[in-house]
Design an enzyme around this catalytic site. Structure first.
Site, short mmCIF file in Angstrom:
data_model
loop_
_atom_site.label_atom_id
_atom_site.label_comp_id
_atom_site.label_asym_id
_atom_site.label_seq_id
_atom_site.Cartn_x
_atom_site.Cartn_y
_atom_site.Cartn_z
N HIS A 220 6.12 -6.07 -3.79
CA HIS A 220 6.35 -6.17 -3.20
C HIS A 220 7.53 -7.74 -2.78
O HIS A 220 7.02 -8.86 -3.55
CB HIS A 220 5.15 -6.45 -2.52
CG HIS A 220 4.19 -5.45 -1.95
ND1 HIS A 220 3.84 -4.85 -1.58
CD2 HIS A 220 2.72 -5.43 -3.24
CE1 HIS A 220 2.83 -3.91 -1.25
NE2 HIS A 220 2.35 -4.42 -2.69
N HIS B 190 6.96 2.21 -5.09
CA HIS B 190 5.94 2.33 -5.69
C HIS B 190 7.15 3.71 -6.81
O HIS B 190 7.49 4.18 -5.93
CB HIS B 190 4.86 2.59 -5.04
CG HIS B 190 3.18 3.33 -5.43
ND1 HIS B 190 4.36 5.39 -5.52
CD2 HIS B 190 3.18 3.00 -6.18
CE1 HIS B 190 3.46 5.80 -6.09
NE2 HIS B 190 2.23 5.20 -6.69
N ASN C 59 5.03 5.88 -9.87
CA ASN C 59 4.04 6.07 -11.04
C ASN C 59 3.95 7.87 -11.58
O ASN C 59 4.17 8.86 -11.11
CB ASN C 59 2.58 6.53 -9.85
CG ASN C 59 1.80 7.09 -10.33
OD1 ASN C 59 1.27 8.78 -10.95
ND2 ASN C 59 0.81 6.84 -11.21
N ARG D 81 2.25 9.96 -14.75
CA ARG D 81 0.53 10.41 -15.12
C ARG D 81 1.23 10.88 -16.35
O ARG D 81 1.15 12.50 -15.51
CB ARG D 81 -0.46 10.24 -14.51
CG ARG D 81 0.17 11.05 -12.57
CD ARG D 81 -1.04 10.54 -12.14
NE ARG D 81 -0.95 12.00 -10.66
CZ ARG D 81 0.40 11.47 -9.92
NH1 ARG D 81 0.42 10.48 -9.90
NH2 ARG D 81 -0.19 12.14 -8.92
N HIS E 40 18.05 8.58 -2.05
CA HIS E 40 16.98 10.11 -1.40
C HIS E 40 17.81 11.02 -2.65
O HIS E 40 18.19 11.80 -3.53
CB HIS E 40 17.57 10.56 -0.54
CG HIS E 40 15.53 10.57 -0.47
ND1 HIS E 40 14.90 10.93 -0.15
CD2 HIS E 40 14.97 9.65 1.16
CE1 HIS E 40 13.34 11.22 0.28
NE2 HIS E 40 14.18 9.65 1.37
N HIS F 297 -4.04 8.57 10.31
CA HIS F 297 -4.94 7.95 11.35
C HIS F 297 -4.02 7.10 12.31
O HIS F 297 -4.20 6.98 13.60
CB HIS F 297 -6.20 6.96 10.88
CG HIS F 297 -6.13 6.13 9.79
ND1 HIS F 297 -6.29 6.10 8.53
CD2 HIS F 297 -5.79 4.99 10.28
CE1 HIS F 297 -5.29 5.49 8.17
NE2 HIS F 297 -5.33 4.13 9.29
N GLY G 126 -14.88 4.87 -12.15
CA GLY G 126 -15.32 3.72 -12.88
C GLY G 126 -14.42 2.87 -13.76
O GLY G 126 -14.42 1.70 -14.47
N ARG H 45 -10.83 0.28 -13.97
CA ARG H 45 -10.94 -1.55 -14.02
C ARG H 45 -10.27 -1.47 -12.39
O ARG H 45 -8.84 -1.61 -11.88
CB ARG H 45 -10.04 -1.62 -15.37
CG ARG H 45 -9.82 -3.67 -15.06
CD ARG H 45 -9.32 -4.05 -16.58
NE ARG H 45 -9.66 -5.50 -16.46
CZ ARG H 45 -8.87 -6.25 -16.03
NH1 ARG H 45 -7.73 -5.83 -15.65
NH2 ARG H 45 -8.80 -7.79 -15.48
#
Length: 307
Positions: free
Chosen positions: A102, A112, A114, A116, A151, A181, A264, A266
């Site tokens: 930010h 952003h 990510n 994984r 892009h 929404h 669960g 952190r």
């Protein structure tokens, strides 16, 4: 996605992810020039471990978070099995790096990324593994040349794996980062993929590493170009208002956030993606024809940026 071929080396994957985390932090820290990442290590017996790195109140970056985690559990959480019911009840190992930046200047976009890896196991059956991730850009004031550059970098990370890969993953990104929404995109997209295991493990891992390398190649030149742009209090207020959309998406739709909370994980590390300052304004409508209106009218519409 039901294919399972190899049983990847978990330790070697953890080593690459932590190395990638370090390299991103080093690059962002060097670019900012005035703030350093604070490292927060955590370990939960029987669940996993991780390392959260946060840079705050820098000269360029108001907040940057780069999080590594490696976790396991007896059953995949609902966020991981909603579209893959055949995996319900499998135990899992999951690891990855999440990055959110930010900036201070409203003319520098938020970004952003990510990457994984998840392996799902069941006694008596072959393990099922896959990679996921990508990177996307969220401008507050749009520039067409920035969108084209971003892009193009994304396409370059994909092109050697097939001419259909970038268009497919670009569309996936547009579809995923859609705030239902609000009936609008979160930003100008990039690439997004999940369930990646259609190639050999080595080729999939190679692709993920290339996406990681492409992330800063696409972002830092835009930072350098826009970091010195003068801005007013009104433009700062608009940036904070638009950050509200970022918060809405992450808390309502983001699969990584939901996976972490449902498993669960952190909480402080999971929610490091949220901006430090944000505002909501009831029924705000930008002035027609303004730069603020152009963001929604032009840039937050899915389009082919590379002609």
């Amino acid at each position: 996605m039901t294919k399972a071929v190899e049983s990847p080396n978990i330790l070697s994957l953890e080593q690459w992810f932590t190395s990638f985390q370090d390299s991103v932090c080093d690059s962002l820290e060097a670019r900012d020039g005035s703030a350093n990442f604070v490292e927060d290590n955590w370990d939960r017996t029987g669940f996993g471990f991780g390392r959260t790195k946060i840079l705050s109140q820098g000269s360029i970056f108001e907040q940057a978070g780069v999080n590594f985690s490696s976790v396991k559990g007896d059953a995949l959480p609902p966020a991981a099995t909603a579209k893959r019911p055949e995996l319900v009840g499998r135990s899992f190992r999951a690891m990855g790096v999440s990055i959110v930046v930010h900036p201070n200047n409203p003319y520098v976009p938020t970004t952003h990324a990510n990457l994984r890896f998840i392996r799902a196991d069941k006694d008596g059956e072959e393990p099922v593994w896959w990679f996921g991730g990508g990177f996307d850009l969220t401008p507050y004031y749009g520039f067409e040349e920035d969108a084209i550059f971003w892009h193009t970098t994304a396409r370059d990370a994909c092109i050697r794996y097939g001419e259909d890969i970038y268009p497919k993953f670009k569309q996936w990104c547009d579809d995923y980062f859609y705030i239902k929404h609000r009936d609008e995109q979160r930003g100008i997209g990039g690439i997004f993929f999940d369930d990646l295991n259609q190639w050999s493990f080595d080729r999939c891992f190679e692709f993920v590493q290339g996406v990681g390398a492409g992330f800063l190649k696409g972002y830092l030149p835009i930072v350098d170009l826009r970091r010195g742009t003068p801005y007013s209090d009104n433009e700062r207020e608009f940036q904070l208002y638009r950050r509200g959309r970022y918060v809405e998406f992450n808390l309502v739709y983001d699969r990584g956030t939901l996976f972490g909370l449902q498993s669960g994980g952190r909480t402080e590390s999971i929610l490091m993606s949220l901006p430090p300052l944000v505002r909501w304004s009831y029924s705000y409508v930008p002035e027609p024809g303004s730069k603020e209106a152009r963001l929604s009218d032009y840039f937050l519409k899915p389009r082919e940026w590379i002609k």
